[in-house]
Structures are given as C-alpha cells and as structure tokens.
Motif scaffolding. Structure first.
Motif, PDB file in Angstrom:
ATOM      1  N   ALA A  54       0.825  -1.213   0.000  1.00 19.73           N
ATOM      2  CA  ALA A  54       0.000   0.000   0.000  1.00 19.73           C
ATOM      3  C   ALA A  54       0.855   1.257   0.000  1.00 19.73           C
ATOM      4  CB  ALA A  54      -0.930   0.006   1.206  1.00 19.73           C
ATOM      5  N   LYS A  55       2.136   1.121   0.328  1.00 20.30           N
ATOM      6  CA  LYS A  55       3.023   2.278   0.416  1.00 20.30           C
ATOM      7  C   LYS A  55       3.575   2.719  -0.929  1.00 20.30           C
ATOM      8  CE  LYS A  55       2.883   3.192   4.761  1.00 20.30           C
ATOM      9  NZ  LYS A  55       2.218   4.445   5.184  1.00 20.30           N
ATOM     10  N   ILE A  56       3.455   1.894  -1.952  1.00 14.57           N
ATOM     11  CA  ILE A  56       4.034   2.213  -3.254  1.00 14.57           C
ATOM     12  C   ILE A  56       3.048   1.862  -4.357  1.00 14.57           C
ATOM     13  CG2 ILE A  56       6.462   1.966  -2.583  1.00 14.57           C
ATOM     14  CD1 ILE A  56       6.325  -0.927  -3.568  1.00 14.57           C
ATOM     15  N   PRO A  57       3.070   2.604  -5.469  1.00 13.13           N
ATOM     16  CA  PRO A  57       2.257   2.185  -6.622  1.00 13.13           C
ATOM     17  C   PRO A  57       2.665   0.779  -7.036  1.00 13.13           C
ATOM     18  CG  PRO A  57       3.147   4.382  -6.957  1.00 13.13           C
ATOM     19  CD  PRO A  57       3.831   3.829  -5.736  1.00 13.13           C
ATOM     20  N   CYS A  58       1.706  -0.077  -7.289  1.00 12.88           N
ATOM     21  CA  CYS A  58       2.030  -1.484  -7.515  1.00 12.88           C
ATOM     22  C   CYS A  58       1.290  -2.021  -8.740  1.00 12.88           C
ATOM     23  CB  CYS A  58       1.685  -2.295  -6.274  1.00 12.88           C
ATOM     24  SG  CYS A  58       2.518  -3.872  -6.189  1.00 12.88           S
ATOM     25  N   SER A 113      -7.062  -0.935  -2.506  1.00 13.88           N
ATOM     26  CA  SER A 113      -7.982  -1.275  -1.409  1.00 13.88           C
ATOM     27  C   SER A 113      -7.266  -1.224  -0.064  1.00 13.88           C
ATOM     28  CB  SER A 113      -8.599  -2.669  -1.633  1.00 13.88           C
ATOM     29  OG  SER A 113      -7.658  -3.707  -1.417  1.00 13.88           O
ATOM     30  N   LYS A 114      -5.984  -1.559  -0.054  1.00 16.10           N
ATOM     31  CA  LYS A 114      -5.218  -1.527   1.183  1.00 16.10           C
ATOM     32  C   LYS A 114      -4.834  -0.098   1.577  1.00 16.10           C
ATOM     33  CE  LYS A 114      -5.437  -5.874   2.020  1.00 16.10           C
ATOM     34  NZ  LYS A 114      -6.254  -6.346   3.163  1.00 16.10           N
ATOM     35  N   VAL A 115      -4.717   0.793   0.609  1.00 12.20           N
ATOM     36  CA  VAL A 115      -4.524   2.212   0.926  1.00 12.20           C
ATOM     37  C   VAL A 115      -5.743   2.731   1.680  1.00 12.20           C
ATOM     38  CG1 VAL A 115      -4.243   4.532  -0.015  1.00 12.20           C
ATOM     39  CG2 VAL A 115      -2.963   2.628  -1.007  1.00 12.20           C
ATOM     40  N   MET A 155      10.031   2.905  -0.110  1.00 18.07           N
ATOM     41  CA  MET A 155       9.624   4.303  -0.200  1.00 18.07           C
ATOM     42  C   MET A 155      10.770   5.181  -0.703  1.00 18.07           C
ATOM     43  SD  MET A 155       7.210   4.695   3.187  1.00 18.07           S
ATOM     44  CE  MET A 155       6.710   6.364   2.778  1.00 18.07           C
ATOM     45  N   ALA A 156      12.002   4.865  -0.289  1.00 10.31           N
ATOM     46  CA  ALA A 156      13.151   5.616  -0.788  1.00 10.31           C
ATOM     47  C   ALA A 156      13.313   5.406  -2.282  1.00 10.31           C
ATOM     48  CB  ALA A 156      14.413   5.183  -0.045  1.00 10.31           C
ATOM     49  N   GLY A 157      13.125   4.166  -2.716  1.00  7.77           N
ATOM     50  CA  GLY A 157      13.201   3.870  -4.142  1.00  7.77           C
ATOM     51  C   GLY A 157      12.112   4.567  -4.928  1.00  7.77           C
ATOM     52  N   ARG A 158      10.911   4.636  -4.344  1.00  7.67           N
ATOM     53  CA  ARG A 158       9.801   5.340  -5.005  1.00  7.67           C
ATOM     54  C   ARG A 158      10.119   6.811  -5.170  1.00  7.67           C
ATOM     55  NH1 ARG A 158       4.866   6.758  -1.331  1.00  7.67           N
ATOM     56  NH2 ARG A 158       6.556   8.095  -0.592  1.00  7.67           N
ATOM     57  N   ASP A 159      10.655   7.441  -4.118  1.00 11.37           N
ATOM     58  CA  ASP A 159      10.987   8.864  -4.186  1.00 11.37           C
ATOM     59  C   ASP A 159      12.042   9.136  -5.240  1.00 11.37           C
ATOM     60  OD1 ASP A 159       9.194   9.312  -2.176  1.00 11.37           O
ATOM     61  OD2 ASP A 159      10.690   9.345  -0.569  1.00 11.37           O
ATOM     62  N   CYS A 160      13.049   8.245  -5.311  1.00  4.94           N
ATOM     63  CA  CYS A 160      14.099   8.410  -6.327  1.00  4.94           C
ATOM     64  C   CYS A 160      13.515   8.300  -7.733  1.00  4.94           C
ATOM     65  CB  CYS A 160      15.185   7.354  -6.137  1.00  4.94           C
ATOM     66  SG  CYS A 160      16.207   7.624  -4.678  1.00  4.94           S
TER      67      CYS A 160
END
Length: 296
Positions: free
Chosen positions: A190-194, A203-205, A281-286
């Motif tokens: 839920a923390k990253i686009p998947c 749904s988990k978001v 999350m760090a990878g998503r931000d990058c």
C-alpha cells in the motif's frame, strides 16, 4: 550571525531531528518491551472476546490462536464452514479457550445482520479485520482480469466494506466500555504504486487512511486502532512461499506484530518488514524525482 550560517544551522537541526526520529522508531522496533510494554493482563482486560475475520486460515487463524493463548475467547468468521470448524477444534484443544464460528461470505452484501445477531451482547475486546482477497490469483493488468466487474465488486466488498461494517458493529460497545483494540490488516504494498496489483493495493490504501482517521476520532475514548501492514507472510494468498528472513510464517508474524500494539497507529510487524518499507519508499521517491527531471 549571517543568513547563510542560520540556514546551515536550521538545515542541520532538521536533519538531526529527522534521523533522530528514525533512530527512535528503529529502537522501538528492536526493543518493544522497553518502549511500548504491554502488561500481562492487557489482552484479557479489554474484554472476554476477540473477533477475527478471515479467521479459518493464514494470518487470521494465527491471530485467533495467539489471542486464545493470551487468554481470550475467540469468534472466527469466514465463508467455509468446514475450515471454520476444523480451526475451532484445534484452537479449543490447544488452548482450552471457547471458540465460536460464524459462516459468512464477505463478498456478499447481506451478511451483517447475521453477524450482528451472533455477537449481540458479547463483550468484544479485540476486532481483527483480516479478511481480504486478490482480484486474480495470477497478477495482471486491470483490464486483463477475468470477470472484471464481478471481481471489482468482490474486492471492494471484502477488502473495504467488510472492515468498515465490522468497525461499525463493534465500536459502540468499545466506546461504551472505554477500551478496545481494532487491528486492520493492510499490506506493505500500500506504500508504493504497484502495477498488476493495482486494485488490491488501492484497497489496502483505503484500509490505512480509514484506520488513521478512525484512531484520531476514538483514541481519546481508550480505543487503539492500528493498521498492520505485512510484506512477506507464507499464506495461501502468497502461494505458501517458503519462510526465510523476509517471509514469515503467519504464527511468527502475528506473535511479533502484537508486541507493537502501543507503538503507533501503524506497524509493519517486524524490523525486517519495516526496513523493506523504508527501502521501497526511498526507491519510489528516487523514481519520482528521476521521472520529473530537473526543473526548467
């Protein structure tokens, strides 16, 4: 003191605060008994009964078993009567605690009156909203999902509506007694686009945002509402992956995650899964910054 010096001091202070906060969070994960201890009678003080949805298998069954070992009687709700009865017998034989079962299919709309009738008047101290389904056993793009309209309905009913309706059912009693715990099982994704898990992840978001808002509303009434967001757990949903340093058995995950009940409105249940979330999350931000490119 020059403006540049002030900026450097403020920047350094912010960095220390950010990393200090992360260090405290990590220490809380490493030594939960020190930072967020639970009295031995904590669980039984909440009420006699724990309700677990999706409680006949996987993480839900592990919650039912662990809460029984901690002294609570449990009500497990799932759609398969045979699996429910089998799980109930095992828990009763293992722990000696009372177990009730309620057969209900959470993809349906007309089940909540039946559930309400069966738990009416019981002192429910803990609710575990665990039930959930994937749109498809084989991950795929949204429009490639078989029977898409039906699957959309089922996922929203099971992963979203069930949690809200069960909270609606048990919260009045908890509010009246001034105590209770609600654990809403989300997912680390839920923390990253998947992509290829789009509907499930979305749904988990909802689970996370709903839980955070509900905790803000009812924390002052003595009720703990926490999102539990695992990554790898060896269940039927994950194809019974072999347990390792990252993938836990349901029993290991549940036993560990319960240590963090007072660690905040969300837990990933283990140090390993917390690190995975931080890395993701760090990878998503990058990736976002790389996509945006330099400002023009």
């Amino acid at each position: 003191m020059t403006l540049i010096e002030i900026i450097f001091i403020l920047t350094g202070t912010c960095a220390v605060l950010v990393f200090g906060g992360k260090l405290v969070c990590l220490l809380m994960m490493l030594v939960p008994k020190l930072f967020c201890p639970l009295p031995e009678t904590f669980f039984t003080s909440l009420g006699k009964w724990a309700v677990v949805t999706g409680g006949s298998d996987g993480i839900g069954r592990a919650y039912a078993e662990e809460l029984s070992k901690l002294g609570m009687s449990v009500i497990i709700i799932s759609r398969n009567q045979e699996k429910l009865d089998r799980a109930a017998r095992k828990i009763e034989l293992t722990t000696g605690r009372e177990v009730k079962v309620i057969a209900a299919d959470f993809t349906k709309d007309d089940i909540y009156g039946h559930i309400q009738e069966n738990i009416e008047g019981l002192e429910i101290g803990i609710l575990v909203n665990n039930v959930g389904i994937l749109p498809s056993q084989i991950p795929c793009k949204l429009l490639e999902t078989s029977d898409l309209e039906e699957r959309i309905h089922d996922v929203i009913n099971c992963n979203v509506k069930a949690m809200v309706k069960m909270c609606r059912t048990v919260l009045p009693g908890m509010q009246q007694r001034g105590r209770g715990v609600i654990l809403n099982v989300s997912s680390g994704i839920a923390k990253i686009p998947c992509p290829i898990y789009t509907l499930y992840a979305a749904s988990k978001v909802f689970v996370e945002r709903f839980s955070q808002g509900l905790q803000a509303e009812y924390k002052s009434r003595g009720i703990i509402i926490q999102t539990v967001a695992p990554f790898g757990v060896s269940t039927a949903m994950t194809g019974h992956q072999k347990p390792d340093m990252v993938t836990f058995t349901p029993e290991e995950f549940v036993r560990n995650s319960l240590k963090y009940l007072k660690a905040g409105d969300q837990t990933y249940g283990s140090v390993t899964h917390t690190i995975l979330v931080m890395t993701s999350m760090a990878g998503r931000d990058c990736a976002v910054h790389s996509h945006l490119g330099p400002a023009e």
